[in-house]
Each structure stands twice: as structure tokens, then as C-alpha cells.
Scaffold this motif. Sequence first.
Motif, PDB file in Angstrom:
ATOM      1  N   LEU A 151     -21.368 -15.974  28.558  1.00 40.35           N
ATOM      2  CA  LEU A 151     -20.669 -15.350  27.435  1.00 40.35           C
ATOM      3  C   LEU A 151     -20.737 -16.229  26.183  1.00 40.35           C
ATOM      4  CD1 LEU A 151     -17.529 -14.104  29.386  1.00 40.35           C
ATOM      5  CD2 LEU A 151     -19.354 -12.673  28.473  1.00 40.35           C
ATOM      6  N   SER A 152     -21.169 -15.630  25.091  1.00 37.96           N
ATOM      7  CA  SER A 152     -21.237 -16.377  23.829  1.00 37.96           C
ATOM      8  C   SER A 152     -19.885 -16.316  23.127  1.00 37.96           C
ATOM      9  CB  SER A 152     -22.311 -15.763  22.927  1.00 37.96           C
ATOM     10  OG  SER A 152     -22.027 -14.400  22.693  1.00 37.96           O
ATOM     11  N   ILE A 153     -19.446 -17.459  22.582  1.00 37.08           N
ATOM     12  CA  ILE A 153     -18.186 -17.477  21.817  1.00 37.08           C
ATOM     13  C   ILE A 153     -18.371 -18.232  20.502  1.00 37.08           C
ATOM     14  CG2 ILE A 153     -16.567 -17.190  23.740  1.00 37.08           C
ATOM     15  CD1 ILE A 153     -16.264 -20.292  23.690  1.00 37.08           C
ATOM     16  N   GLY A 154     -19.635 -18.395  20.092  1.00 31.25           N
ATOM     17  CA  GLY A 154     -19.908 -19.210  18.915  1.00 31.25           C
ATOM     18  C   GLY A 154     -20.487 -18.411  17.762  1.00 31.25           C
ATOM     19  N   PRO A 155     -20.883 -19.119  16.703  1.00 30.07           N
ATOM     20  CA  PRO A 155     -20.782 -20.572  16.585  1.00 30.07           C
ATOM     21  C   PRO A 155     -19.352 -21.028  16.276  1.00 30.07           C
ATOM     22  CG  PRO A 155     -21.809 -19.652  14.621  1.00 30.07           C
ATOM     23  CD  PRO A 155     -21.592 -18.505  15.566  1.00 30.07           C
ATOM     24  N   LEU A 156     -18.912 -22.061  17.003  1.00 32.74           N
ATOM     25  CA  LEU A 156     -17.557 -22.598  16.797  1.00 32.74           C
ATOM     26  C   LEU A 156     -17.579 -23.506  15.568  1.00 32.74           C
ATOM     27  CD1 LEU A 156     -16.809 -23.337  20.528  1.00 32.74           C
ATOM     28  CD2 LEU A 156     -15.574 -21.682  19.123  1.00 32.74           C
ATOM     29  N   MET A 157     -17.147 -22.964  14.455  1.00 38.43           N
ATOM     30  CA  MET A 157     -17.199 -23.712  13.189  1.00 38.43           C
ATOM     31  C   MET A 157     -15.813 -23.833  12.568  1.00 38.43           C
ATOM     32  SD  MET A 157     -20.363 -24.578  12.631  1.00 38.43           S
ATOM     33  CE  MET A 157     -20.472 -24.852  10.874  1.00 38.43           C
TER      34      MET A 157
ATOM     35  N   LEU B 121     -28.769 -14.733  27.078  1.00 41.61           N
ATOM     36  CA  LEU B 121     -27.398 -14.258  27.284  1.00 41.61           C
ATOM     37  C   LEU B 121     -27.330 -12.965  28.091  1.00 41.61           C
ATOM     38  CD1 LEU B 121     -25.927 -15.281  23.849  1.00 41.61           C
ATOM     39  CD2 LEU B 121     -24.967 -15.950  26.053  1.00 41.61           C
ATOM     40  N   SER B 122     -28.487 -12.317  28.292  1.00 41.08           N
ATOM     41  CA  SER B 122     -28.466 -11.096  29.112  1.00 41.08           C
ATOM     42  C   SER B 122     -28.837 -11.377  30.571  1.00 41.08           C
ATOM     43  CB  SER B 122     -29.407 -10.045  28.514  1.00 41.08           C
ATOM     44  OG  SER B 122     -30.716 -10.572  28.456  1.00 41.08           O
ATOM     45  N   ILE B 123     -29.041 -12.647  30.919  1.00 44.02           N
ATOM     46  CA  ILE B 123     -29.409 -13.015  32.293  1.00 44.02           C
ATOM     47  C   ILE B 123     -28.297 -12.672  33.282  1.00 44.02           C
ATOM     48  CG2 ILE B 123     -29.700 -15.047  33.796  1.00 44.02           C
ATOM     49  CD1 ILE B 123     -31.459 -16.232  31.639  1.00 44.02           C
TER      50      ILE B 123
END
Length: 446
Positions: free
Chosen positions: A228-234, A221-223
Motif C-alpha cells: 500500500l502506497s501512503i506517500g510521498p510523506l512530505m 504496487l499491483s503485485i
Amino acid sequence: MGIPHFLAIPFQVLGHINPLTQLSNVLAKHYGCKVTFLNSEFNHKRAKIDESSSKMIKFVTLPDGLDHEDNRSDLSKVLHSIKSTMPSLLPKLIQDINALDFENKITCILVTVNMGWALEIGHQLGIKCAAFFPFSATSLASVHFIPKLMKDGIIDSDGNPIKSQEIQIFPNMPKMDPKHVLWCNLGNEFFKHLVQEMKTMELLAEWWFCNSAYDLEPGALSISPRFLSIGPLMESDNNNNNNKSSSFWQEDTTCLEWLDQQQPQSVVYVSFGSLAVMESNQFKELALALDLIDKPFLWVVRPGSNDDKNNAFPNEFHGNKGKIVSWVSQKKILQHAAISCFISHCGWNSTIEGVYSGVSFLCWPFFIDQFWNKSYICDVWKVGMELAKDENGFISKEEIRKKVEQLLGDEGIRERSSKLKEVTRKNLGEGGQSSKNLEKFVNWAK
């Protein structure tokens, strides 16, 4: 100024539809956005979606171009048919949606990977665009770096691995076997599609989202600031079963009552997702292994999940310690106190659901990104073990029994699973990285 109105367009397989449904639920329920969700006519019929459960999500359909009896687990076939059928129909659909609510026209098209053609249409119509990758940030990185992998002589121009040694795409990421790249086993045509798809995404999608959490994949995710992380979608199985996920098979709800009768952390849960097909002899061996294990088990055997069309169990299989069902609400199962471990194909949705629920894994990957997800589970997070195959690629009942016993006896794995669950969930709380990313996105859409 009206509220943001998203047109959500998933690639028409369950592993894309479900996480995008969950993201749509979050956008509608927590941020008050309007969402129109596009399914194929075929999938909409078989998903039996309860449209009354969300006032903010409206479902629309287009044909996928396939006949009723066509094999929709053939990804290349589905992809080719969608790309030949839907693009000519989408502009009219957008026009009709906008005509119904002139104040709240579609402001952003949100697609999963493989549906880049919809971004081109959105761009032509002056609509903003965003992309959602329903797999890990590591898998996204591998696709993003295809040109670099070619340049470094790791894969050829058809995506086939040239070198056999392990590769590291970026510092702070685990080493990977080049033969397990995301597009392996999907053919040259699919690889060429993927290369083109990434060019489209880079050009037209202003946001790139992953159903992941920063603490799970900090290296990947730092590449790029675009990842952009938006999870975990639970989201979808809370709230008294409103906004539940789509399902293509009838969910068995009796298994929850059955689980209530089992001891805490006693049940071995077995499921291989919505696409994997197991060879008939291996299926029989797994059945015999579940008899050997001195534990109750819950086994999901979906229609068509092994290559014997009758899902034939061996004659000597008793199965009296367990329960066999055709499909379940997996999030509810994994969060049940009776579950002790998860024998899994390591698809990304299953992986993230298991991590969120704090279970330990016994890994049995089949294809696509599942080998890389297994690397995270076993080598990076250390919350599971891998089942070893013999020289013929077969997993014996003794191996399954032995590994289940080892896994359940490993206190370290159990502790790490519990700790990873807490760390992962923090990303969704107030001030968590996933929450911040979503907030920025909604503000941009406004």
C-alpha cells in the motif's frame, strides 16, 4: 473507546527515522492519533528533537547496545547490536507507557523493516502490528520475491546473483541487473536476516506500507493487495517548521537566504545522503567539476562523507560560485525556486523528495536500492540522466560538466519533471490513492 495509539519503532538510521517521523506527524496531526516514537538513546541525543512542536507525539528511548564511539554507519553492526539489546527491554517500556495513560493504551506497533523482532513482542502482548518500508515498492517486491528468485536460479541461497542477464521481477516493472539487488554488498548474514525478517512481516504485520505513490510504481504496487502506497510523506517541513524531521547534524539555515539571492532555476544542488562515503580522489574531482560548471552550486558535505577524514578539497579548487554546507533541510532546498537540478545518490527519500519538488536528477548511485531508483529516474519516469563511469569506476570532471549542461538544456526532462510532480501530489489530495490507504488504516486502528 480511546483514540488509536501507535508505538512507532524505526531501524536506527536516518533513512528510516525520517520517513517514520513524517508518517507519525500525519497520523497525529491529520487523524488525531496518539503516537509514541522510539529512538535509541544515542540518536535521540544527537537528533536534538523539539518535543514541544507536537503535543500528540511523545518520544521514548532505549539503548542500542553500542558504545558512543562505535561506527553507526555499519548497518550490520547496528542491526546485530539492536537485536541483542532492545528486545529484552521493550515489554517493560510498553508496560510503562500504558501505565501513564490507561485510557489510551498502545493499540498498534508500527515498525520499519529490520525491526521485526518488535512485532513478535507486540504479538505476544496482543497488540496489532503494521510494517512500513521506507524504500520503493519495487525494492519491497524484490525482498518479497526472494524465494522465487532462488527457485528461478537467479540468486543462490546466500543471495548472490547466479545469472548476469537482466531480470524482470513482475510484468510492468523495469528490468534490473541482479547484481544490484537490495542486499548486495551487505553480506550473507544480512541477507539471511532479511529472509527471516520477511517471514516475520508476512506472519505478523497486517499492513505493509511504502513511502511511494501509486502513479510512480503502478507495476510494483499491483503485485499484492498488501503493498500500500501512503506517500510521498512530505509533511514535516511545512507548518512554520513545526514537526520537522530528525537530523543528526546541525542544519545550515543560511543557505536559504543565499538561495533567495540566486536566479530562478540556476543552482546545481549536490547531496549524497546520510550514509554514502566517497573515495578521496573522486571527492576532489567532483570539487573541480563544480568549478568547471558555469553555475552557482549548493554542495552538502556532511562530516565523514569522504574517506579523507578532513574532507580535503584540492588546492586548485576555488568554489567561489557556490556554497558548501555540512547539512540542510533538504525538502526546503529542493522546493526552492532557485534549484535547477539535483546531483544525487538516488536514495529513496531523496528520490521521492526530488520528484515531489519537480526537479531533474543527475544520478550517481552508490549501493543498496540506489541503482534501482536510478532506473526509475532515467528509464521509466525519464526525469534525469546518469553519470557515466570510466573503466576504473571513476567519474571525471568533464563528464560531470557535460552532463549538467545536457540536463539543463533538455526541455523534455524539465517538462516531464514538472508533470510527474503534479501527478505524484494528486495521490495525497482528497480521494488520492495514498490518502485513501491512510484513512483505511486509521479506521482499522480505531
